[in-house]
Design an enzyme around this catalytic site. Structure first.
Site, PDB file in Angstrom:
ATOM      1  N   GLY A  48       2.218   4.209   5.111  1.00  0.00           N
ATOM      2  CA  GLY A  48       2.782   3.290   6.087  1.00  0.00           C
ATOM      3  C   GLY A  48       4.248   3.045   5.806  1.00  0.00           C
ATOM      4  O   GLY A  48       4.710   3.231   4.673  1.00  0.00           O
ATOM      5  N   GLN A  53      12.220  -1.357   5.936  1.00  0.00           N
ATOM      6  CA  GLN A  53      12.289  -0.524   4.726  1.00  0.00           C
ATOM      7  C   GLN A  53      13.356   0.566   4.837  1.00  0.00           C
ATOM      8  O   GLN A  53      13.790   1.120   3.835  1.00  0.00           O
ATOM      9  CB  GLN A  53      10.933   0.135   4.438  1.00  0.00           C
ATOM     10  N   CYS A  90       3.964   0.457  -2.885  1.00  0.00           N
ATOM     11  CA  CYS A  90       4.938   0.308  -1.797  1.00  0.00           C
ATOM     12  C   CYS A  90       6.112   1.238  -2.054  1.00  0.00           C
ATOM     13  O   CYS A  90       6.618   1.290  -3.178  1.00  0.00           O
ATOM     14  CB  CYS A  90       5.408  -1.137  -1.731  1.00  0.00           C
ATOM     15  N   LEU A  91       6.534   1.967  -1.017  1.00  0.00           N
ATOM     16  CA  LEU A  91       7.666   2.880  -1.175  1.00  0.00           C
ATOM     17  C   LEU A  91       8.936   2.122  -1.565  1.00  0.00           C
ATOM     18  O   LEU A  91       9.850   2.699  -2.141  1.00  0.00           O
ATOM     19  CB  LEU A  91       7.908   3.655   0.127  1.00  0.00           C
ATOM     20  N   HIS A 132      -0.111  -4.919   5.191  1.00  0.00           N
ATOM     21  CA  HIS A 132       1.022  -4.627   4.314  1.00  0.00           C
ATOM     22  C   HIS A 132       2.299  -4.413   5.136  1.00  0.00           C
ATOM     23  O   HIS A 132       3.352  -4.975   4.831  1.00  0.00           O
ATOM     24  CB  HIS A 132       0.681  -3.389   3.482  1.00  0.00           C
ATOM     25  N   GLU A 133       2.203  -3.614   6.208  1.00  0.00           N
ATOM     26  CA  GLU A 133       3.396  -3.301   7.015  1.00  0.00           C
ATOM     27  C   GLU A 133       3.865  -4.524   7.807  1.00  0.00           C
ATOM     28  O   GLU A 133       5.068  -4.763   7.933  1.00  0.00           O
ATOM     29  CB  GLU A 133       3.131  -2.120   7.952  1.00  0.00           C
ATOM     30  N   HIS A 136       5.950  -6.741   5.787  1.00  0.00           N
ATOM     31  CA  HIS A 136       7.344  -6.286   5.654  1.00  0.00           C
ATOM     32  C   HIS A 136       8.221  -6.864   6.765  1.00  0.00           C
ATOM     33  O   HIS A 136       9.388  -7.177   6.547  1.00  0.00           O
ATOM     34  CB  HIS A 136       7.414  -4.755   5.727  1.00  0.00           C
TER      35      HIS A 136
END
Ligand code: ZN
Length: 160
Positions: A48, A53, A90-91, A132-133, A136
């Site tokens: 995701g 991000q 997480c990226l 999660h997204e 963000h």
């Protein structure tokens, strides 16, 4: 298409903590952003990615848990039930993994790239990815919610 640089908390923590803005129109700029995010997500083997991000404070997310790509603008959780505790990465927080408690089942409402409203019924990993997204978009990172960090040597799953 072009790869976008993924912000990390080490360098861009303040940017990742901002609240993203609603998308009013799906224009060429949003479509290009979505294409670039798709390329970036797959290049990083993520499950995701949210627009903040890549440094764009707009409410756009991409999710792919291996069952196909879902792209949503202005996603909102309109229903949630149950709970699950699973490992997340997480990226934007590379090299760190931890257990987070999330709803087991969510229904997410949002707008497709065709400008149509849609609802997605998500359980298990897909529910985690959406939660999660969407976090963000509100400047929240999963590390804010970690119950326990996990040794990265035991991790194989992609980041978000
Ligand atoms: Zn993330």
């Amino acid at each position: 298409m072009a790869l976008r640089n993924v912000l990390t908390t080490e360098v861009d923590d303040a940017s990742l903590r901002q609240k993203s803005r609603e998308i009013t129109v799906i224009d060429d700029k949003i479509l290009t952003l979505a294409e670039d995010m798709k390329e970036t997500l797959y290049a990083q083997n993520g499950v995701g990615l949210a627009a903040p991000q890549v440094g764009v404070l707009k409410r756009l997310i991409l999710v792919d848990i291996g069952e196909g790509l879902i792209t949503l603008a202005n996603p909102v959780i309109v229903y949630q039930k149950g709970s699950q505790k699973e490992m997340e990465g997480c990226l934007s927080v590379p090299g760190v993994w931890g257990i987070v408690e999330r709803p087991e089942h969510v229904i997410v409402r949002g707008m497709t790239l065709e400008g149509k409203m849609t609802e997605i019924d998500a359980k298990g990993l897909l529910a985690i990815a959406f939660c999660h997204e969407i976090d963000h978009l509100n400047g929240t990172l999963y590390t804010d919610k970690v119950i326990e960090y996990v040794n990265p040597e035991h991790v194989s799953r992609g980041g978000k």
